[in-house]
Design an enzyme around this catalytic site. Structure first.
Site, PDB file in Angstrom:
ATOM      1  N   GLY A   3       7.305   4.768   7.972  1.00 61.21           N
ATOM      2  CA  GLY A   3       6.510   5.982   8.136  1.00 61.21           C
ATOM      3  C   GLY A   3       6.787   6.606   9.490  1.00 61.21           C
ATOM      4  O   GLY A   3       7.857   6.397  10.072  1.00 61.21           O
ATOM      5  N   SER A   4       5.810   7.334   9.989  1.00 61.86           N
ATOM      6  CA  SER A   4       6.020   8.080  11.226  1.00 61.86           C
ATOM      7  C   SER A   4       5.974   7.160  12.448  1.00 61.86           C
ATOM      8  O   SER A   4       5.350   6.089  12.413  1.00 61.86           O
ATOM      9  CB  SER A   4       4.948   9.161  11.349  1.00 61.86           C
ATOM     10  OG  SER A   4       3.676   8.556  11.371  1.00 61.86           O
ATOM     11  N   THR A   5       6.589   7.602  13.504  1.00 61.27           N
ATOM     12  CA  THR A   5       6.599   6.815  14.743  1.00 61.27           C
ATOM     13  C   THR A   5       5.180   6.667  15.297  1.00 61.27           C
ATOM     14  O   THR A   5       4.809   5.599  15.790  1.00 61.27           O
ATOM     15  CB  THR A   5       7.559   7.476  15.761  1.00 61.27           C
ATOM     16  OG1 THR A   5       8.885   7.363  15.227  1.00 61.27           O
ATOM     17  CG2 THR A   5       7.504   6.806  17.117  1.00 61.27           C
ATOM     18  N   LYS A  23       0.856  -1.197   0.000  1.00 60.90           N
ATOM     19  CA  LYS A  23       0.000   0.000   0.000  1.00 60.90           C
ATOM     20  C   LYS A  23       0.885   1.238   0.000  1.00 60.90           C
ATOM     21  O   LYS A  23       1.550   1.542   0.976  1.00 60.90           O
ATOM     22  CB  LYS A  23      -0.910   0.030   1.242  1.00 60.90           C
ATOM     23  CG  LYS A  23      -2.091   0.912   0.960  1.00 60.90           C
ATOM     24  CD  LYS A  23      -2.470   2.017   1.914  1.00 60.90           C
ATOM     25  CE  LYS A  23      -1.639   2.970   2.580  1.00 60.90           C
ATOM     26  NZ  LYS A  23      -1.600   4.321   1.974  1.00 60.90           N
ATOM     27  N   GLU A  58      10.224   0.905  10.194  1.00 62.67           N
ATOM     28  CA  GLU A  58      11.260   1.916   9.896  1.00 62.67           C
ATOM     29  C   GLU A  58      10.605   3.256  10.141  1.00 62.67           C
ATOM     30  O   GLU A  58       9.754   3.680   9.357  1.00 62.67           O
ATOM     31  CB  GLU A  58      11.702   1.821   8.433  1.00 62.67           C
ATOM     32  CG  GLU A  58      12.452   0.562   8.074  1.00 62.67           C
ATOM     33  CD  GLU A  58      13.857   0.529   8.620  1.00 62.67           C
ATOM     34  OE1 GLU A  58      14.319   1.547   9.173  1.00 62.67           O
ATOM     35  OE2 GLU A  58      14.481  -0.531   8.520  1.00 62.67           O
ATOM     36  N   CYS A  98      14.023  10.650   6.419  1.00 62.96           N
ATOM     37  CA  CYS A  98      14.050  10.127   7.792  1.00 62.96           C
ATOM     38  C   CYS A  98      15.427  10.239   8.424  1.00 62.96           C
ATOM     39  O   CYS A  98      15.552  10.274   9.636  1.00 62.96           O
ATOM     40  CB  CYS A  98      13.585   8.680   7.784  1.00 62.96           C
ATOM     41  SG  CYS A  98      14.487   7.661   6.626  1.00 62.96           S
ATOM     42  N   GLU A 103      10.344  15.374  15.538  1.00 68.78           N
ATOM     43  CA  GLU A 103      10.701  15.317  14.115  1.00 68.78           C
ATOM     44  C   GLU A 103       9.829  16.317  13.343  1.00 68.78           C
ATOM     45  O   GLU A 103       8.610  16.223  13.369  1.00 68.78           O
ATOM     46  CB  GLU A 103      10.468  13.903  13.577  1.00 68.78           C
ATOM     47  CG  GLU A 103      10.931  13.760  12.133  1.00 68.78           C
ATOM     48  CD  GLU A 103      10.608  12.404  11.531  1.00 68.78           C
ATOM     49  OE1 GLU A 103       9.449  11.943  11.671  1.00 68.78           O
ATOM     50  OE2 GLU A 103      11.500  11.810  10.906  1.00 68.78           O
ATOM     51  N   GLY A 151       3.472   4.069  13.349  1.00 69.43           N
ATOM     52  CA  GLY A 151       4.152   2.805  13.667  1.00 69.43           C
ATOM     53  C   GLY A 151       3.563   2.153  14.918  1.00 69.43           C
ATOM     54  O   GLY A 151       3.399   0.931  14.975  1.00 69.43           O
TER      55      GLY A 151
END
Ligand code: NAP
Ligand code: MG
Length: 502
Positions: A250-252, A197, A272, A306, A404, A255
């Site tokens: 993607g973003s934490t 996706k 990641e 990132c 971030e 995640g």
């Protein structure tokens, strides 16, 4: 470099004119919300294409197709040399269509075709070849008993590496083409079937990839693509009970959602995630190298990377010289975006992202950081451009230092000490641990400091060197597991131990 003989405009206009659906079981399938997703060129703010927005139904279809292909053994049990041949053929096809891919990716994320060609397409083809090479080398071990067995008999154990099964993969919008190859190459090399996706903001090159895959001998159903938004299609994939493993970049924050969604069937998870990577400049560094490298570390792809070196830690003796050098570079940067010319600063991916970055700049000002340069939206350009921005006098508790931003915003912190433990303590004062770099004329100090920094990647006099053979991933909240290299293959393999009495 791009070959000027090949004009991709006509072909790409055709491609953009069609609303893309989903690629499932070897065919394009239509489905999802009535309202398609508008794909926007962030350099102009204009819609350039539409894609369908799939959901749980399309994910279910795709997972079923992947399951059927996996269980049939049509790919997982194909002779390794044949599987390798197919991946090598896909790498060749990617290079043959490099102009088209670079064109789509450049429009989708707002960079030049030449930049995408080199770092987006060429690297992806090489990464595919790297993993194609592993296919014929995957194997287990023979193991001796470590202690006498209670029965008094000796036994023999050997391990077998088997593909983990059906894999779900979710990627972000920065470098979607390279990102998708980075995920599918090790999964296919291991013998898995997969459902990918892409991000709603940049789905075009991945749809083009599906068309290239259809031209190879990869059996139908091994690679499936579902377009859609994260909270529908992405979430349905992450919680699907027949998916054996999910790999997410993607973003934490997302995640963490993936992790809880994966709990239903305890599918294996690779994450990641985000970063707030330190660039540490010691007083003995060669500033003629360190200053331009620090500028590249933060401003490459406008900080939407990132590994961006967004936290500069610089010794007091050289602080003013480093800041002056960085401000001079930032002020001289060209800002803009078109297909044929490379600019130093391009647009942020979306209006939402631009608004978020500008809000962080306001936060920084409110927190008392000093604006050395930048800080504003670029006037006179229709797209989502923010000036390269540098804050000095930053302190560890400021939000702009801790969170971030994912934009062209650098925070600078000054330190007086030469004690490596104290310096590492500052570098490690973050919940993230993806990338870091250390700049020094003394290699021993560089290695000692690298040993103390809690990060999946540390560069000594280089920031964020990426190679298909080098493991990449995060400590702490920057992720789980590694991608790239042999270590990137392992998460797609199960280990079976077979034991027998002799
Ligand atoms: P994001 O918002 O986390 O989205 C990433 C992907 O997840 C997109 O495909 C998104 O779909 C999907 N998604 C969103 N919510 C979801 C949910 N609840 N369930 C399942 N999927 C969901 O990240 P982004 O803003 O696109 O990308 C920037 C972030 O990625 C940064 O934090 C950056 O550091 C990180 N990143 C990490 C690496 C690395 O290798 N460590 C590399 C690049 C980027 P839609 O966007 O389509 O809705
Ligand atoms: Mg997003």
């Amino acid at each position: 470099m791009l070959s000027p003989q090949i004009d991709t405009h006509g072909e790409m206009l055709n491609f953009l004119a069609q609303t893309r659906g989903h690629f499932i079981g070897g065919q394009w399938v239509s489905g999802g919300d009535v309202q398609p997703i508008n794909v926007v060129n962030p350099a102009t703010g204009l819609t350039i294409a539409t894609i369908e927005s799939g959901g749980a139904v399309e994910i279910d279809l795709a997972v079923n197709a992947a399951r059927e292909s996996f269980d049939s053994g049509v790919w997982s049990k194909m002779a390794p040399v044949e599987r390798a041949r197919i991946l090598f053929s896909l790498a060749d096809l990617i290079e043959e269509h490099a102009e088209q891919i670079a064109h789509l990716e450049a429009l989708d994320i707002g960079v030049s075709r030449a930049m995408m060609h080199e770092i987006g397409v060429k690297l992806a083809a090489d990464q595919l070849r790297y993993y194609a090479g592993w296919i014929t080398k995957i194997g287990g071990q023979t193991i001796n008993n470590s202690r006498p067995h209670a029965s008094g008999r000796e036994f023999l154990t050997y391990t077998v590496k088997e593909p983990i099964g059906v894999v779900g993969q979710i990627i972000p919008w920065n470098f979607p083409f390279g990102m998708s190859i980075g995920k599918i190459a090790p999964a296919l090399a291991a013998g898995c079937s997969l459902v990918l996706k892409p991000a709603e903001e940049a789905p075009l090159s991945v749809s083009y990839l599906a068309g290239l895959i259809a031209k190879t001998d990869l059996p139908d159903g091994v690679f499936n693509l579902v377009n859609g938004v994260g909270r529908k299609a992405g979430a349905a994939l992450a919680r699907h009970m027949d998916v054996d493993k999910i790999s997410f970049t993607g973003s934490t924050a997302v995640g963490k959602d993936i992790l809880s969604a994966a709990g239903g069937n305890l599918k294996k998870v690779t994450l990641e995630l985000g970063g707030k990577s330190p660039v540490v400049i010691l007083p003995d560094a060669d500033l003629s190298e360190a200053i331009p490298a620090a500028a590249r570390a933060i401003f490459f792809l406008n900080g939407q990377n990132c590994m961006a070196g967004s936290r500069l830690l610089v010794h007091a003796d050289i602080h003013d010289a480093v800041v002056k050098g960085l401000v001079d570079i930032a002020k001289a940067m060209s800002i803009g975006s078109d297909l044929d010319n490379a600019y130093d600063i391009g647009p942020l991916i979306s209006k939402r992202q631009m608004t978020r970055v500008l809000a962080y700049i306001d936060t920084g000002l409110g927190e008392g950081a000093e604006l050395a340069t930048g800080g504003k939206r670029v006037s006179g350009l229709a797209g989502y451009f923010v000036q390269p921005t540098i804050f000095t006098n930053c302190t560890p508790n400021m939000r702009i230092v801790r969170e971030e931003i994912f934009g062209p915003v650098l925070t600078v912190q000054k330190f007086e000490t030469e004690d490596l433990d104290e310096i590492a303590g500052m570098a490690n004062d973050t919940v993230f641990g993806l990338s870091a770099s250390v700049w020094t004329g003394n290699l021993s100090k560089g290695h000692l400091l690298a040993g103390k920094i809690k990060s999946g990647q540390v560069g000594i006099n280089v920031h964020a060197a990426i190679d298909p053979a080098t493991p990449f991933g995060g400590y702490k909240q920057s992720g789980w597991g590694r991608e790239f290299g042999r270590e990137g293959l392992e998460p797609y393999l199960e280990t079976k131990a077979v034991t027998a009495y002799l």
